[in-house]
Design a protein around this motif. Structure first.
Motif, PDB file in Angstrom:
ATOM      1  N   ALA A   1       2.262   1.781  -3.410  1.00 43.54           N
ATOM      2  CA  ALA A   1       1.229   2.223  -4.343  1.00 43.54           C
ATOM      3  C   ALA A   1       0.889   3.693  -4.139  1.00 43.54           C
ATOM      4  O   ALA A   1       0.735   4.454  -5.098  1.00 43.54           O
ATOM      5  CB  ALA A   1      -0.020   1.357  -4.178  1.00 43.54           C
ATOM      6  N   VAL A   2       0.777   4.092  -2.854  1.00 43.65           N
ATOM      7  CA  VAL A   2       0.474   5.502  -2.565  1.00 43.65           C
ATOM      8  C   VAL A   2       1.611   6.405  -3.025  1.00 43.65           C
ATOM      9  O   VAL A   2       1.381   7.467  -3.617  1.00 43.65           O
ATOM     10  CB  VAL A   2       0.205   5.682  -1.053  1.00 43.65           C
ATOM     11  CG1 VAL A   2       0.105   7.153  -0.695  1.00 43.65           C
ATOM     12  CG2 VAL A   2      -1.078   4.965  -0.661  1.00 43.65           C
TER      13      VAL A   2
ATOM     14  N   ARG B   1       0.836  -1.202   0.000  1.00 43.05           N
ATOM     15  CA  ARG B   1       0.000   0.000   0.000  1.00 43.05           C
ATOM     16  C   ARG B   1       0.871   1.253   0.000  1.00 43.05           C
ATOM     17  O   ARG B   1       0.586   2.226  -0.710  1.00 43.05           O
ATOM     18  CB  ARG B   1      -0.916   0.008   1.212  1.00 43.05           C
ATOM     19  CG  ARG B   1      -1.820   1.245   1.272  1.00 43.05           C
ATOM     20  CD  ARG B   1      -2.551   1.357   2.592  1.00 43.05           C
ATOM     21  NE  ARG B   1      -3.508   0.285   2.748  1.00 43.05           N
ATOM     22  CZ  ARG B   1      -3.395  -0.698   3.628  1.00 43.05           C
ATOM     23  NH1 ARG B   1      -2.342  -0.738   4.435  1.00 43.05           N
ATOM     24  NH2 ARG B   1      -4.314  -1.615   3.724  1.00 43.05           N
TER      25      ARG B   1
ATOM     26  N   SER C   1       3.742   5.775  -5.434  1.00 45.74           N
ATOM     27  CA  SER C   1       3.733   5.795  -6.890  1.00 45.74           C
ATOM     28  C   SER C   1       2.633   6.705  -7.425  1.00 45.74           C
ATOM     29  O   SER C   1       2.844   7.481  -8.362  1.00 45.74           O
ATOM     30  CB  SER C   1       3.546   4.369  -7.417  1.00 45.74           C
ATOM     31  OG  SER C   1       3.450   4.366  -8.831  1.00 45.74           O
ATOM     32  N   TYR C   2       1.456   6.621  -6.795  1.00 44.41           N
ATOM     33  CA  TYR C   2       0.357   7.474  -7.227  1.00 44.41           C
ATOM     34  C   TYR C   2       0.668   8.946  -6.972  1.00 44.41           C
ATOM     35  O   TYR C   2       0.395   9.803  -7.822  1.00 44.41           O
ATOM     36  CB  TYR C   2      -0.921   7.090  -6.487  1.00 44.41           C
ATOM     37  CG  TYR C   2      -2.078   8.023  -6.759  1.00 44.41           C
ATOM     38  CD1 TYR C   2      -2.807   7.940  -7.936  1.00 44.41           C
ATOM     39  CD2 TYR C   2      -2.419   9.008  -5.833  1.00 44.41           C
ATOM     40  CE1 TYR C   2      -3.851   8.797  -8.186  1.00 44.41           C
ATOM     41  CE2 TYR C   2      -3.460   9.879  -6.074  1.00 44.41           C
ATOM     42  CZ  TYR C   2      -4.178   9.762  -7.255  1.00 44.41           C
ATOM     43  OH  TYR C   2      -5.208  10.629  -7.497  1.00 44.41           O
ATOM     44  N   ALA C   3       1.244   9.236  -5.802  1.00 43.34           N
ATOM     45  CA  ALA C   3       1.592  10.625  -5.493  1.00 43.34           C
ATOM     46  C   ALA C   3       2.622  11.163  -6.475  1.00 43.34           C
ATOM     47  O   ALA C   3       2.542  12.307  -6.922  1.00 43.34           O
ATOM     48  CB  ALA C   3       2.123  10.724  -4.060  1.00 43.34           C
ATOM     49  N   SER C   4       3.599  10.320  -6.833  1.00 38.15           N
ATOM     50  CA  SER C   4       4.610  10.750  -7.802  1.00 38.15           C
ATOM     51  C   SER C   4       3.989  11.004  -9.165  1.00 38.15           C
ATOM     52  O   SER C   4       4.299  12.005  -9.826  1.00 38.15           O
ATOM     53  CB  SER C   4       5.700   9.683  -7.904  1.00 38.15           C
ATOM     54  OG  SER C   4       6.662  10.046  -8.871  1.00 38.15           O
ATOM     55  N   ALA C   5       3.085  10.100  -9.577  1.00 39.09           N
ATOM     56  CA  ALA C   5       2.428  10.287 -10.874  1.00 39.09           C
ATOM     57  C   ALA C   5       1.541  11.530 -10.880  1.00 39.09           C
ATOM     58  O   ALA C   5       1.517  12.295 -11.850  1.00 39.09           O
ATOM     59  CB  ALA C   5       1.596   9.054 -11.219  1.00 39.09           C
ATOM     60  N   ALA C   6       0.817  11.740  -9.773  1.00 40.36           N
ATOM     61  CA  ALA C   6      -0.039  12.923  -9.684  1.00 40.36           C
ATOM     62  C   ALA C   6       0.786  14.200  -9.700  1.00 40.36           C
ATOM     63  O   ALA C   6       0.420  15.190 -10.348  1.00 40.36           O
ATOM     64  CB  ALA C   6      -0.903  12.855  -8.424  1.00 40.36           C
TER      65      ALA C   6
END
Length: 410
Positions: A209-210, A206, A212-217
């Motif tokens: 994933a968070v 988790r 990675s999502y924060a980096s992508a955002a």
């Protein structure tokens, strides 16, 4: 307007990365610990009641005072562990205390309790052998859990042999009991290790994933801002600069000024669009005061916002510019004047506008001596207020600095 306010309120509930690390990264692990504690409480409670009945069975013999004391010594921490497991507080500490006290009571058993009449059956303290192991599973690191899983049954075996005076009949029966208890203890420790490992793996997945999502955002937001700023620079800012460079008459200079004003306005609008904050919807003075107080709290400033005049409604873009510029002024006062004498005044002029004054009693500075590459005042305060047709004035001397920010309806 209500949707924007709800979105900002929800965004404000999301913790910072450091807070998220302590509150949410071990969510599954904490839930697993809670489940293990609950299961241990149920099983240990059943075994504890069983052992209590066995303790008072006594086969017609009168229970001695020493046995009563031993019951209290074992059952007080046992009950405390059950309560801690149920309420979910101080589980490790209380379980560790019971694990140690139980082993000590078990080792002292043959020396403090008369063995006569107990050889035919198992003593009540045997029923709690695996309770001592699960208590160690809750309280201790892995190597100590393994030590308890093997050590506690061996201590029990020694106690039984001492009671039976190491006769041959006791060796066979005790060997069976000890081997069975060791196997059960190893299974308990293995299950605890397995469940905790699975929970730790879920938490790690988790967290990745968070992240990675924060980096992508963040990358998507940066790209969106880059595209918006590139278009703005090409369409407005460069055009205004070219017009200013080629202005050779009063009319051309007026046109260049108008183009520059439009470029600054578009800069402010672009900032608001990218951040999804600040619109032309009216904002009340009370909300601006609340944002200023929030800024003081976030910056750790020991100051208050003094309210004067009567509050009205001003455009959201102007309100955002006022708050951000005041935040920059507060940050400067904290950084360069250590927040000495910091005082923030918000004076409302009804629906005509609002003035925010940030005052400190620091050593002051000379605005003309600030380098051209320092944009904290020029861009974040003066240019930002100019972009919404507001005003910004800075008065500073050896007695302190006063930054006055204002917006008036034209």
């Amino acid at each position: 307007m209500q949707a924007d306010a709800a979105l900002r309120a929800a965004w404000g509930q999301i913790p910072s990365p450091g807070t998220a690390g302590t509150e949410f990264e071990r969510f599954t692990g904490k839930r697993m610990e809670r489940i293990l504690a609950t299961v241990v409480a149920i099983g240990s409670g059943i075994l504890g009641v069983q052992a209590l009945f066995a303790a008072f069975a006594g086969q017609g013999e009168k229970t001695s005072f020493v046995q009563y004391m031993l019951l209290l010594i074992v059952y007080v921490p046992l009950v405390a562990m059950l309560v801690a497991c149920v309420v979910g507080r101080a589980v490790r500490v209380v379980a560790g205390c019971f694990a140690v006290i139980y082993v000590a009571a078990l080792a002292a058993w043959p020396y403090v309790v008369e063995s006569h009449g107990l050889r035919a059956g198992q003593p009540w303290i045997f029923f709690l052998v695996n309770v001592g192991v699960v208590a160690a599973m809750l309280a201790f690191p892995m190597w100590t859990q393994v030590l308890w899983a093997f050590g506690v049954p061996l201590v029990y075996g020694y106690v039984r042999l001492v009671e039976g005076e190491f006769t041959g009949a006791y060796w066979t029966r005790t060997a069976f009991d000890v081997s069975f208890t060791i196997i059960l203890g190893v299974v308990i420790v293995s299950l605890g290790w397995m469940f905790r490992s699975v929970a730790a793996g879920v938490d790690e997945a988790r967290s990745k994933a968070v992240a990675s999502y924060a980096s992508a955002a963040a990358g998507a937001a940066a790209e969106e801002e880059r595209v918006a700023m590139a278009a703005l620079m090409h369409d407005s800012v460069l055009a205004a600069l070219i017009a200013a460079e080629r202005a050779d008459s009063d009319r051309a200079r007026d046109l260049a000024v108008a183009m520059a004003r439009e470029a600054l306005t578009r800069l402010a609008n672009t900032e608001a669009a990218v951040a999804q904050e600040g619109s032309d919807d009216p904002v009340g003075a009370a909300q601006i005061v609340a944002e200023l107080r929030r800024a003081l709290s976030e910056l750790g400033a020991d100051a208050i916002v003094e309210e004067r005049g009567t509050g009205g409604l001003i455009p959201g873009r102007a309100a955002r510019a006022l708050v951000l510029a005041a935040r920059q002024a507060i940050g400067n006062a904290i950084a360069h004047a250590n927040g000495r004498g910091l005082h923030v005044i918000a004076e409302g002029h009804g629906d005509d506008g609002l003035t925010v004054t940030v005052v400190d009693t620091g050593p002051g500075f000379d605005l003309d001596e600030i380098g051209e590459d320092r944009l904290g005042i020029r861009a974040s305060i003066i240019a930002r207020m100019a972009g919404v047709a507001g005003s910004a004035s800075i008065d500073s001397d050896a007695t302190g600095t006063q930054v006055t920010l204002g917006w008036r309806r034209s």
